[in-house]
Design an enzyme around this catalytic site. Structure first.
Site, PDB file in Angstrom:
ATOM      1  N   LYS A  22      38.992  60.345 -77.570  1.00  0.00           N
ATOM      2  CA  LYS A  22      38.856  59.802 -79.079  1.00  0.00           C
ATOM      3  C   LYS A  22      39.987  60.401 -80.251  1.00  0.00           C
ATOM      4  CE  LYS A  22      36.468  61.063 -83.491  1.00  0.00           C
ATOM      5  NZ  LYS A  22      37.053  62.601 -83.656  1.00  0.00           N
ATOM      6  N   ASN A  23      40.350  61.690 -79.976  1.00  0.00           N
ATOM      7  CA  ASN A  23      41.181  62.252 -80.922  1.00  0.00           C
ATOM      8  C   ASN A  23      42.617  62.053 -80.242  1.00  0.00           C
ATOM      9  OD1 ASN A  23      39.019  63.297 -82.485  1.00  0.00           O
ATOM     10  ND2 ASN A  23      39.189  65.448 -81.581  1.00  0.00           N
ATOM     11  N   ARG A  93      38.643  61.024 -91.076  1.00  0.00           N
ATOM     12  CA  ARG A  93      39.528  62.055 -91.121  1.00  0.00           C
ATOM     13  C   ARG A  93      40.972  61.451 -90.613  1.00  0.00           C
ATOM     14  NH1 ARG A  93      39.959  66.229 -94.465  1.00  0.00           N
ATOM     15  NH2 ARG A  93      41.551  67.649 -93.267  1.00  0.00           N
ATOM     16  N   CYS A 117      34.232  64.707 -91.131  1.00  0.00           N
ATOM     17  CA  CYS A 117      33.037  65.779 -91.159  1.00  0.00           C
ATOM     18  C   CYS A 117      33.290  66.712 -91.915  1.00  0.00           C
ATOM     19  CB  CYS A 117      32.930  66.091 -89.433  1.00  0.00           C
ATOM     20  SG  CYS A 117      32.388  64.769 -88.331  1.00  0.00           S
ATOM     21  N   ARG A 122      39.013  71.476 -95.890  1.00  0.00           N
ATOM     22  CA  ARG A 122      39.864  70.790 -94.778  1.00  0.00           C
ATOM     23  C   ARG A 122      41.158  70.428 -95.623  1.00  0.00           C
ATOM     24  NH1 ARG A 122      36.702  67.033 -90.474  1.00  0.00           N
ATOM     25  NH2 ARG A 122      38.604  67.362 -89.530  1.00  0.00           N
ATOM     26  N   PRO A 123      41.826  71.701 -95.881  1.00  0.00           N
ATOM     27  CA  PRO A 123      43.238  71.195 -96.285  1.00  0.00           C
ATOM     28  C   PRO A 123      44.423  70.369 -95.606  1.00  0.00           C
ATOM     29  CG  PRO A 123      43.354  73.535 -95.483  1.00  0.00           C
ATOM     30  CD  PRO A 123      41.827  72.928 -95.187  1.00  0.00           C
ATOM     31  N   ILE A 124      45.169  69.698 -96.330  1.00  0.00           N
ATOM     32  CA  ILE A 124      46.311  68.974 -95.403  1.00  0.00           C
ATOM     33  C   ILE A 124      47.701  69.673 -95.906  1.00  0.00           C
ATOM     34  CG2 ILE A 124      44.842  67.085 -94.905  1.00  0.00           C
ATOM     35  CD1 ILE A 124      46.803  65.498 -96.835  1.00  0.00           C
ATOM     36  N   ASP A 125      47.511  71.006 -96.358  1.00  0.00           N
ATOM     37  CA  ASP A 125      48.710  71.671 -96.815  1.00  0.00           C
ATOM     38  C   ASP A 125      50.167  71.539 -95.884  1.00  0.00           C
ATOM     39  OD1 ASP A 125      47.051  73.653 -95.836  1.00  0.00           O
ATOM     40  OD2 ASP A 125      48.644  74.916 -96.205  1.00  0.00           O
ATOM     41  N   GLN A 126      49.434  72.047 -94.555  1.00  0.00           N
ATOM     42  CA  GLN A 126      50.768  71.981 -93.362  1.00  0.00           C
ATOM     43  C   GLN A 126      51.216  70.759 -93.261  1.00  0.00           C
ATOM     44  OE1 GLN A 126      51.622  75.192 -92.355  1.00  0.00           O
ATOM     45  NE2 GLN A 126      50.172  75.499 -94.090  1.00  0.00           N
ATOM     46  N   ASP A 306      35.117  71.803 -80.887  1.00  0.00           N
ATOM     47  CA  ASP A 306      34.216  70.403 -80.966  1.00  0.00           C
ATOM     48  C   ASP A 306      33.314  70.581 -79.854  1.00  0.00           C
ATOM     49  OD1 ASP A 306      36.135  69.756 -82.768  1.00  0.00           O
ATOM     50  OD2 ASP A 306      37.158  68.459 -81.493  1.00  0.00           O
ATOM     51  N   ARG A 398      30.480  57.410 -83.889  1.00  0.00           N
ATOM     52  CA  ARG A 398      31.929  57.487 -84.232  1.00  0.00           C
ATOM     53  C   ARG A 398      32.717  57.927 -82.986  1.00  0.00           C
ATOM     54  NH1 ARG A 398      32.965  61.415 -88.315  1.00  0.00           N
ATOM     55  NH2 ARG A 398      35.317  61.164 -87.500  1.00  0.00           N
TER      56      ARG A 398
HETATM   57  C1  EPZ Z   1      41.335  67.966 -85.328  1.00  0.00           C
HETATM   58  O1  EPZ Z   1      40.995  68.057 -86.598  1.00  0.00           O
HETATM   59  C2  EPZ Z   1      40.284  67.207 -84.859  1.00  0.00           C
HETATM   60  N1  EPZ Z   1      40.217  65.832 -85.336  1.00  0.00           N
HETATM   61  C3  EPZ Z   1      38.834  67.788 -84.923  1.00  0.00           C
HETATM   62  O2  EPZ Z   1      38.049  67.153 -84.129  1.00  0.00           O
HETATM   63  C4  EPZ Z   1      38.870  69.339 -84.411  1.00  0.00           C
HETATM   64  O3  EPZ Z   1      37.733  70.060 -84.874  1.00  0.00           O
HETATM   65  C5  EPZ Z   1      40.280  70.053 -84.732  1.00  0.00           C
HETATM   66  O4  EPZ Z   1      41.360  69.298 -84.575  1.00  0.00           O
HETATM   67  C6  EPZ Z   1      40.457  71.486 -84.200  1.00  0.00           C
HETATM   68  O5  EPZ Z   1      40.487  71.269 -82.729  1.00  0.00           O
HETATM   69  C7  EPZ Z   1      40.745  64.850 -84.930  1.00  0.00           C
HETATM   70  O6  EPZ Z   1      41.744  64.966 -83.928  1.00  0.00           O
HETATM   71  C8  EPZ Z   1      40.901  63.604 -85.715  1.00  0.00           C
HETATM   72  P1  EPZ Z   1      43.219  71.155 -87.413  1.00  0.00           P
HETATM   73  P2  EPZ Z   1      42.254  68.616 -87.708  1.00  0.00           P
HETATM   74  O7  EPZ Z   1      44.185  70.436 -88.619  1.00  0.00           O
HETATM   75  O8  EPZ Z   1      43.682  68.039 -87.120  1.00  0.00           O
HETATM   76  C9  EPZ Z   1      43.258  74.488 -91.082  1.00  0.00           C
HETATM   77  C10 EPZ Z   1      35.960  65.955 -83.464  1.00  0.00           C
HETATM   78  O9  EPZ Z   1      34.687  66.450 -83.622  1.00  0.00           O
HETATM   79  N2  EPZ Z   1      44.281  73.664 -91.491  1.00  0.00           N
HETATM   80  O10 EPZ Z   1      43.512  71.565 -86.154  1.00  0.00           O
HETATM   81  O11 EPZ Z   1      42.039  67.910 -88.843  1.00  0.00           O
HETATM   82  C11 EPZ Z   1      41.971  73.777 -91.073  1.00  0.00           C
HETATM   83  O12 EPZ Z   1      41.151  74.130 -92.402  1.00  0.00           O
HETATM   84  C12 EPZ Z   1      36.858  66.500 -84.820  1.00  0.00           C
HETATM   85  O13 EPZ Z   1      36.243  65.296 -83.001  1.00  0.00           O
HETATM   86  C13 EPZ Z   1      44.968  74.176 -92.849  1.00  0.00           C
HETATM   87  O14 EPZ Z   1      44.744  75.470 -93.455  1.00  0.00           O
HETATM   88  O15 EPZ Z   1      41.950  69.931 -87.687  1.00  0.00           O
HETATM   89  C14 EPZ Z   1      41.245  74.514 -89.820  1.00  0.00           C
HETATM   90  O16 EPZ Z   1      40.785  75.778 -90.057  1.00  0.00           O
HETATM   91  C15 EPZ Z   1      35.930  67.001 -85.934  1.00  0.00           C
HETATM   92  N3  EPZ Z   1      45.885  73.438 -93.474  1.00  0.00           N
HETATM   93  C16 EPZ Z   1      42.349  74.807 -88.993  1.00  0.00           C
HETATM   94  O17 EPZ Z   1      43.452  74.579 -89.688  1.00  0.00           O
HETATM   95  C17 EPZ Z   1      46.303  72.122 -92.809  1.00  0.00           C
HETATM   96  O18 EPZ Z   1      47.238  71.603 -93.372  1.00  0.00           O
HETATM   97  C18 EPZ Z   1      42.394  73.644 -87.714  1.00  0.00           C
HETATM   98  O19 EPZ Z   1      42.397  72.493 -88.378  1.00  0.00           O
HETATM   99  C19 EPZ Z   1      45.718  71.666 -91.885  1.00  0.00           C
HETATM  100  C20 EPZ Z   1      44.554  72.460 -91.109  1.00  0.00           C
END
Ligand code: EPZ
Length: 430
Positions: A22-23, A93, A117, A122-126, A306, A398
């Site tokens: 999925k991811n 997402r 979810c 869940r910031p997207i600052d990075q 996950d 989903r």
């Molecule tokens: C992906 O989410 C997956 N989703 C999630 O799986 C998974 O839990 C996660 O990666 C971690 O492995 C998809 O691939 C669609 P991250 P993502 O950016 O990319 C922080 C599932 O159940 N962060 O790796 O959104 C954030 O808050 C889903 O299949 C920032 O601070 O996760 C978190 O603490 C749910 N700033 C950490 O990083 C940012 O800009 C990891 O988030 C981005 C993230």
């Protein structure tokens, strides 16, 4: 609104074939927008997130031709819009990948802030930091609007302050069509990152180092098309491993990349579950008692967040007290109250859950609150004595292709039924 009815406490025996990841799929489908040609994608999972992304792509002018259950052809030559439909984008997402893909190819994207979810902030600052480094001007509100003067990004050096799957993939996409070379340092290393890089390379990109924490992307002028097959789903496989660990029995889990499963196999083996690695399959057997273990979720190759809810469901039936620490998300234990309804003894304090093993679960009506939480409830219900009704299974659908069919084929007593609307009280956050 649908629910699952599960009569549990039956061991599982037989074979389950794992679907495409999925991811990986939810990134590769938006990435198909970057291709100025036709791409054929195989091993696509049949799940609602994928169907939704197809609708979003069609709304932008792409032609999506479903070839069979698991293969699709996407022709993005006629894409005429960089503003995907608001109400669809909000439901998933992974729609944030539309920003990287559209910005990379067209120099502009206007995308609603993504839903998904709910397990904390869940910031997207990075992601935004990466796009800005590549020369885009990014504005955030209800929408993210990203634009680069002159229509093409310029390669740059991007250091991620947190290890983020989404930001790594998004910046990799945007950089694939930029002018010059981009490096992403402190990149995430999940298998789906390598899969996206491989997809883009098959389409004509030049990306090296995916799967390490340093990725180098030499921008190319154009992606031209080709055929690509998505990797198997690590988390779907892990969920069925957890199911057999909880319910007992023996499953041959086919179509996996065993290396991707090491982080999960190791924990289950520590608990006393038998796991044998075959070429592209795993044989998983639970015969004796489960032993307690401690688990901490971490970015890959650590134990995946996950799989955290599913492993908590299994540890709830183990001998002794386990400590599970959530190292990725700030609030991913919301499902614990539902497990408690089945008889689990779990105390949550911030990011730590103390799980005291119990003898057995007893069936009860419970609600899924997100995708993996829902999967954990299924795992628990398969082990529980009596009948469990799980509502809000749209979350589970989903991300899991034909969960009911796959489990029924290995002896589970699970069925899908309609739930009258008035019993639905939770907000759908996609
Ligand atoms: C992906 O989410 C997956 N989703 C999630 O799986 C998974 O839990 C996660 O990666 C971690 O492995 C998809 O691939 C669609 P991250 P993502 O950016 O990319 C922080 C599932 O159940 N962060 O790796 O959104 C954030 O808050 C889903 O299949 C920032 O601070 O996760 C978190 O603490 C749910 N700033 C950490 O990083 C940012 O800009 C990891 O988030 C981005 C993230």
């Amino acid at each position: 609104m649908n629910q699952y009815i599960i009569n549990g406490h039956r061991p599982l025996f037989g074979e389950i074939t794992i679907s495409g990841a999925k991811n990986a799929a939810v990134a590769i489908i938006p990435a198909a927008l970057m291709v100025d040609g036709v791409c054929r994608i195989e091993n696509i999972p049949q799940i609602s997130d994928v169907t939704l992304l197809f609708s979003i792509l069609e709304g932008l002018g792409a032609r999506v031709r479903v070839l069979n259950q698991h293969a699709v052809e996407i022709d993005s030559r006629q894409v005429h819009s960089t503003k995907p439909q608001f109400d669809l984008v909000r439901q998933i997402r992974a729609s944030y990948y539309l920003i990287g893909a559209l910005l990379g190819r067209f120099g502009e994207a206007t995308v609603a802030m993504p839903g998904g979810c709910d397990f904390g902030v869940r910031p997207i600052d990075q992601h935004i930091k990466g796009f800005t480094a590549l020369g885009a001007k990014v504005e955030e509100g209800n929408f993210v609007h990203a634009k680069v003067e002159g229509g093409r990004l310029t390669g740059a050096s991007v250091y991620m302050d947190v290890v983020s799957v989404g930001a790594t993939m998004n910046v990799m996409m945007a950089a694939a069509l930029a002018k010059g070379t981009t490096t992403i340092e402190n990149a995430a290393k999940e298998p789906h990152i390598v899969d996206l890089a491989n997809f883009l390379n098959f389409m004509g990109a030049d990306i090296k180092g995916a799967g390490t924490d340093s990725i180098k992307i030499r921008g190319v002028d154009r992606l031209t098309g080709g055929t690509y097959s998505i990797i198997p789903d690590q988390i779907e496989a892990g969920t069925y491993m957890a199911a057999v660990a909880a319910a007992g029995g023996q499953l041959l889990i086919k179509n996996v990349i065993p290396k991707h499963m090491d982080c999960i196999s190791a924990k289950l083996m520590e608990m006393g579950v038998y796991v044998e690695e075959l070429d592209d399959a795993l044989l998983v057997r639970r015969s004796g008692e489960l032993q307690r273990v401690n688990v901490k979720t971490l970015p890959y190759p650590g134990f995946p967040t996950d799989m955290q809810p599913q492993i908590v469901a299994v540890l709830s039936l183990a001998h002794g007290t386990s400590m599970v620490t959530e190292g990725v998300w700030s609030n991913r234990f919301r499902y614990v109250d539902e497990l408690k309804r089945l008889g689990a003894h779990i105390q949550v304090d911030g990011r730590v859950a103390v799980v005291e093993g119990v003898d057995h679960f007893r069936g009860a009506p419970i609600q899924a609150c997100d995708l993996r939480a829902g999967a954990a409830l299924v795992v628990a219900a398969l082990a529980a004595e009596g009948t469990t009704e799980i509502s809000h299974v749209q979350y589970i659908e989903r991300g899991y292709e034909d969960l009911v069919g796959k489990l029924r084929a290995v002896g589970a007593d699970i069925r899908l039924v309609d739930l009258p609307e008035h019993r639905s009280t939770m907000k759908d956050i996609g």
